[in-house]
Write a protein that holds these residues in place. Structure first.
Motif, PDB file in Angstrom:
ATOM      1  N   ALA A 111       0.823  -1.218   0.000  1.00 46.82           N
ATOM      2  CA  ALA A 111       0.000   0.000   0.000  1.00 46.82           C
ATOM      3  C   ALA A 111       0.854   1.263   0.000  1.00 46.82           C
ATOM      4  O   ALA A 111       0.354   2.344  -0.332  1.00 46.82           O
ATOM      5  CB  ALA A 111      -0.933   0.003   1.204  1.00 46.82           C
ATOM      6  N   GLY A 112       2.128   1.130   0.389  1.00 45.48           N
ATOM      7  CA  GLY A 112       3.018   2.280   0.347  1.00 45.48           C
ATOM      8  C   GLY A 112       3.485   2.800   1.692  1.00 45.48           C
ATOM      9  O   GLY A 112       4.129   3.850   1.763  1.00 45.48           O
ATOM     10  N   TYR A 113       3.188   2.073   2.757  1.00 39.09           N
ATOM     11  CA  TYR A 113       3.645   2.516   4.076  1.00 39.09           C
ATOM     12  C   TYR A 113       5.150   2.362   4.202  1.00 39.09           C
ATOM     13  O   TYR A 113       5.748   1.416   3.683  1.00 39.09           O
ATOM     14  CB  TYR A 113       2.939   1.730   5.181  1.00 39.09           C
ATOM     15  CG  TYR A 113       1.547   2.242   5.462  1.00 39.09           C
ATOM     16  CD1 TYR A 113       1.345   3.306   6.331  1.00 39.09           C
ATOM     17  CD2 TYR A 113       0.430   1.678   4.835  1.00 39.09           C
ATOM     18  CE1 TYR A 113       0.077   3.795   6.583  1.00 39.09           C
ATOM     19  CE2 TYR A 113      -0.843   2.165   5.069  1.00 39.09           C
ATOM     20  CZ  TYR A 113      -1.012   3.222   5.951  1.00 39.09           C
ATOM     21  OH  TYR A 113      -2.273   3.718   6.181  1.00 39.09           O
ATOM     22  N   ASP A 114       5.759   3.290   4.940  1.00 40.06           N
ATOM     23  CA  ASP A 114       7.201   3.264   5.176  1.00 40.06           C
ATOM     24  C   ASP A 114       7.571   2.459   6.412  1.00 40.06           C
ATOM     25  O   ASP A 114       8.690   1.957   6.514  1.00 40.06           O
ATOM     26  CB  ASP A 114       7.738   4.688   5.351  1.00 40.06           C
ATOM     27  CG  ASP A 114       7.502   5.551   4.121  1.00 40.06           C
ATOM     28  OD1 ASP A 114       8.008   5.180   3.043  1.00 40.06           O
ATOM     29  OD2 ASP A 114       6.809   6.580   4.240  1.00 40.06           O
ATOM     30  N   GLY A 115       6.647   2.384   7.362  1.00 42.15           N
ATOM     31  CA  GLY A 115       6.991   1.714   8.607  1.00 42.15           C
ATOM     32  C   GLY A 115       5.771   1.287   9.398  1.00 42.15           C
ATOM     33  O   GLY A 115       4.623   1.582   9.024  1.00 42.15           O
ATOM     34  N   TRP A 145       8.037  11.038  12.250  1.00 42.55           N
ATOM     35  CA  TRP A 145       7.100  10.068  11.664  1.00 42.55           C
ATOM     36  C   TRP A 145       5.671  10.585  11.802  1.00 42.55           C
ATOM     37  O   TRP A 145       5.287  11.086  12.862  1.00 42.55           O
ATOM     38  CB  TRP A 145       7.179   8.711  12.365  1.00 42.55           C
ATOM     39  CG  TRP A 145       8.328   7.859  11.941  1.00 42.55           C
ATOM     40  CD1 TRP A 145       9.572   7.820  12.513  1.00 42.55           C
ATOM     41  CD2 TRP A 145       8.344   6.914  10.868  1.00 42.55           C
ATOM     42  NE1 TRP A 145      10.357   6.912  11.862  1.00 42.55           N
ATOM     43  CE2 TRP A 145       9.638   6.337  10.842  1.00 42.55           C
ATOM     44  CE3 TRP A 145       7.404   6.494   9.928  1.00 42.55           C
ATOM     45  CZ2 TRP A 145      10.011   5.362   9.918  1.00 42.55           C
ATOM     46  CZ3 TRP A 145       7.768   5.528   9.006  1.00 42.55           C
ATOM     47  CH2 TRP A 145       9.064   4.972   9.003  1.00 42.55           C
ATOM     48  N   MET A 146       4.890  10.411  10.755  1.00 43.88           N
ATOM     49  CA  MET A 146       3.438  10.532  10.810  1.00 43.88           C
ATOM     50  C   MET A 146       2.896   9.100  10.827  1.00 43.88           C
ATOM     51  O   MET A 146       3.260   8.292   9.967  1.00 43.88           O
ATOM     52  CB  MET A 146       2.905  11.295   9.601  1.00 43.88           C
ATOM     53  CG  MET A 146       3.387  12.724   9.515  1.00 43.88           C
ATOM     54  SD  MET A 146       2.670  13.665   8.124  1.00 43.88           S
ATOM     55  CE  MET A 146       3.523  12.905   6.737  1.00 43.88           C
ATOM     56  N   ILE A 147       2.044   8.811  11.793  1.00 38.32           N
ATOM     57  CA  ILE A 147       1.562   7.443  11.978  1.00 38.32           C
ATOM     58  C   ILE A 147       0.043   7.421  11.881  1.00 38.32           C
ATOM     59  O   ILE A 147      -0.654   8.057  12.677  1.00 38.32           O
ATOM     60  CB  ILE A 147       2.024   6.877  13.333  1.00 38.32           C
ATOM     61  CG1 ILE A 147       3.559   6.888  13.404  1.00 38.32           C
ATOM     62  CG2 ILE A 147       1.482   5.464  13.533  1.00 38.32           C
ATOM     63  CD1 ILE A 147       4.112   6.481  14.753  1.00 38.32           C
ATOM     64  N   ILE A 148      -0.460   6.718  10.909  1.00 36.79           N
ATOM     65  CA  ILE A 148      -1.900   6.594  10.696  1.00 36.79           C
ATOM     66  C   ILE A 148      -2.472   5.517  11.618  1.00 36.79           C
ATOM     67  O   ILE A 148      -1.834   4.494  11.871  1.00 36.79           O
ATOM     68  CB  ILE A 148      -2.197   6.253   9.223  1.00 36.79           C
ATOM     69  CG1 ILE A 148      -1.950   7.484   8.332  1.00 36.79           C
ATOM     70  CG2 ILE A 148      -3.623   5.731   9.038  1.00 36.79           C
ATOM     71  CD1 ILE A 148      -2.050   7.216   6.842  1.00 36.79           C
ATOM     72  N   GLU A 174      -7.276  -2.771   3.442  1.00 42.27           N
ATOM     73  CA  GLU A 174      -7.831  -1.855   2.432  1.00 42.27           C
ATOM     74  C   GLU A 174      -8.143  -0.494   3.052  1.00 42.27           C
ATOM     75  O   GLU A 174      -7.936   0.556   2.424  1.00 42.27           O
ATOM     76  CB  GLU A 174      -9.095  -2.451   1.806  1.00 42.27           C
ATOM     77  CG  GLU A 174      -8.845  -3.652   0.908  1.00 42.27           C
ATOM     78  CD  GLU A 174     -10.115  -4.142   0.237  1.00 42.27           C
ATOM     79  OE1 GLU A 174     -10.992  -3.294  -0.072  1.00 42.27           O
ATOM     80  OE2 GLU A 174     -10.243  -5.358   0.040  1.00 42.27           O
ATOM     81  N   CYS A 175      -8.635  -0.499   4.274  1.00 39.88           N
ATOM     82  CA  CYS A 175      -8.876   0.773   4.980  1.00 39.88           C
ATOM     83  C   CYS A 175      -7.565   1.525   5.171  1.00 39.88           C
ATOM     84  O   CYS A 175      -7.506   2.746   4.982  1.00 39.88           O
ATOM     85  CB  CYS A 175      -9.531   0.514   6.330  1.00 39.88           C
ATOM     86  SG  CYS A 175     -11.241  -0.069   6.248  1.00 39.88           S
ATOM     87  N   ALA A 176      -6.525   0.792   5.555  1.00 35.54           N
ATOM     88  CA  ALA A 176      -5.219   1.415   5.750  1.00 35.54           C
ATOM     89  C   ALA A 176      -4.710   2.037   4.460  1.00 35.54           C
ATOM     90  O   ALA A 176      -4.151   3.138   4.453  1.00 35.54           O
ATOM     91  CB  ALA A 176      -4.225   0.379   6.269  1.00 35.54           C
ATOM     92  N   ALA A 177      -4.932   1.333   3.350  1.00 38.08           N
ATOM     93  CA  ALA A 177      -4.504   1.856   2.051  1.00 38.08           C
ATOM     94  C   ALA A 177      -5.283   3.113   1.688  1.00 38.08           C
ATOM     95  O   ALA A 177      -4.715   4.088   1.167  1.00 38.08           O
ATOM     96  CB  ALA A 177      -4.689   0.790   0.974  1.00 38.08           C
ATOM     97  N   ARG A 178      -6.581   3.132   1.976  1.00 38.14           N
ATOM     98  CA  ARG A 178      -7.409   4.293   1.680  1.00 38.14           C
ATOM     99  C   ARG A 178      -6.979   5.496   2.534  1.00 38.14           C
ATOM    100  O   ARG A 178      -6.908   6.627   2.031  1.00 38.14           O
ATOM    101  CB  ARG A 178      -8.882   3.970   1.948  1.00 38.14           C
ATOM    102  CG  ARG A 178      -9.848   5.099   1.639  1.00 38.14           C
ATOM    103  CD  ARG A 178     -10.076   5.259   0.159  1.00 38.14           C
ATOM    104  NE  ARG A 178     -10.735   4.084  -0.378  1.00 38.14           N
ATOM    105  CZ  ARG A 178     -12.063   3.888  -0.385  1.00 38.14           C
ATOM    106  NH1 ARG A 178     -12.864   4.823   0.103  1.00 38.14           N
ATOM    107  NH2 ARG A 178     -12.578   2.793  -0.901  1.00 38.14           N
TER     108      ARG A 178
END
Length: 290
Positions: free
Chosen positions: A68-72, A259-262, A273-277
């Motif tokens: 999905a593109g997360y860095d960490g 860091w920005m952390i979702i 899928e929610c994380a990707a959105r």
């Protein structure tokens, strides 16, 4: 014009906005100076967002987040793995560890060196306490005593290249004898202690995350970006009441932000899928800001 009475939440919002404006004014020039040359701040995800998936298949879940593109990733439990196994998973997927949510008891006494060893092996620099028992937060005196503990822990962790911090929940933004616990704790801790603001937890309890970020520049080394809507618990970033247009410039403009952390706690799609959105929406908001 007939005067009208306003409720506690509305009064708090107006008051917080006034405070934010006063605090932001002297910082505005500094933030404008820092932001243009700033490298992209990496984006991680708190794994509580995909907790059930992690419990079923940690490797597959991390792979989905990397795709999905997360860095960490920021851990909220280790699912039976040791640090070496987790580090191997991360490295294979090109992920980094952007924090661990670890109980305060794991940082006290004989547990401290073991926790340091685990996190160094994991490649993590940020030891974030996610919760406090009532006796450590029930009064101003309790908060000040707790703050002294965190200051001492931050000093002990520093020679190892580690940071210690505290993650905000709703309690920290509910007035206690005329003062906000988050501010009591912030004022009583050393600047080395991370104040990990959670945008939704702050806003949901009547606080103003913009005012809090402005009040404590340099302390949100890692920050939780979580949407909040009183009518839509599963709202994605950008769909609720968090004032992203005012908040993101503070996050990206502070040179201390690493860091920005979702985080997302409820879902209307499969969690990954929610994380990707959420990540897609955050990128869109950041692009609009730029």
């Amino acid at each position: 014009m007939t005067a009208r009475r306003i409720g506690r939440r509305e009064f708090a919002a107006v008051a917080a906005s006034t405070v934010a404006a006063a605090v932001l004014a002297p910082l505005a020039g500094c933030l404008r100076a820092v932001a243009p040359g700033r490298q992209r701040i990496p984006v991680g995800i708190q794994l509580y967002s995909v907790r059930d998936d992690c419990a079923r298949d940690l490797g597959r879940t991390l792979a989905g987040l990397a795709k999905a593109g997360y860095d960490g990733v920021e851990y909220a439990g280790y699912h039976g793995r040791d640090a070496k196994a987790l580090r191997a998973l991360q490295d294979d997927l090109g992920l980094r560890c952007c924090g661990t949510h670890t109980g305060l008891d794991t940082l006290l006494g004989d547990e401290f060196p073991r926790t340091v060893e685990f996190n160094l092996a994991l490649g993590n620099r940020y030891l974030i306490v996610p919760w406090l028992d009532e006796e450590r937060r029930g009064s101003k005196a309790a908060w000040q005593k707790t703050a002294a503990v965190f200051t001492e822990l931050a000093a002990k962790a520093k020679p190892h290249g580690l940071r210690v911090g505290f993650h905000a929940h709703a309690n920290e933004f509910q007035v206690l004898n005329g003062e906000m616990p988050w501010d009591i704790f912030g004022a009583a801790t050393s600047p080395d202690v991370i104040l990990q603001l959670d945008t939704a937890n702050c806003l949901s309890s009547g606080g103003d995350p913009v005012a809090e970020l402005a009040r404590w520049p340099g302390r949100a080394v890692t920050v939780h970006l979580k949407e909040w809507s009183p009518k839509k618990g599963d709202a994605f970033i950008g769909e609720g009441d968090v004032p992203w247009a005012r908040l993101l410039p503070l996050v990206t403009g502070d040179p201390a932000t690493e860091w920005m952390i979702i985080e997302q706690e409820e879902w209307r799609l499969p969690p990954v899928e929610c994380a990707a959105r959420d990540l897609e929406n955050l990128r869109r908001l950041l692009s609009a800001k730029a």
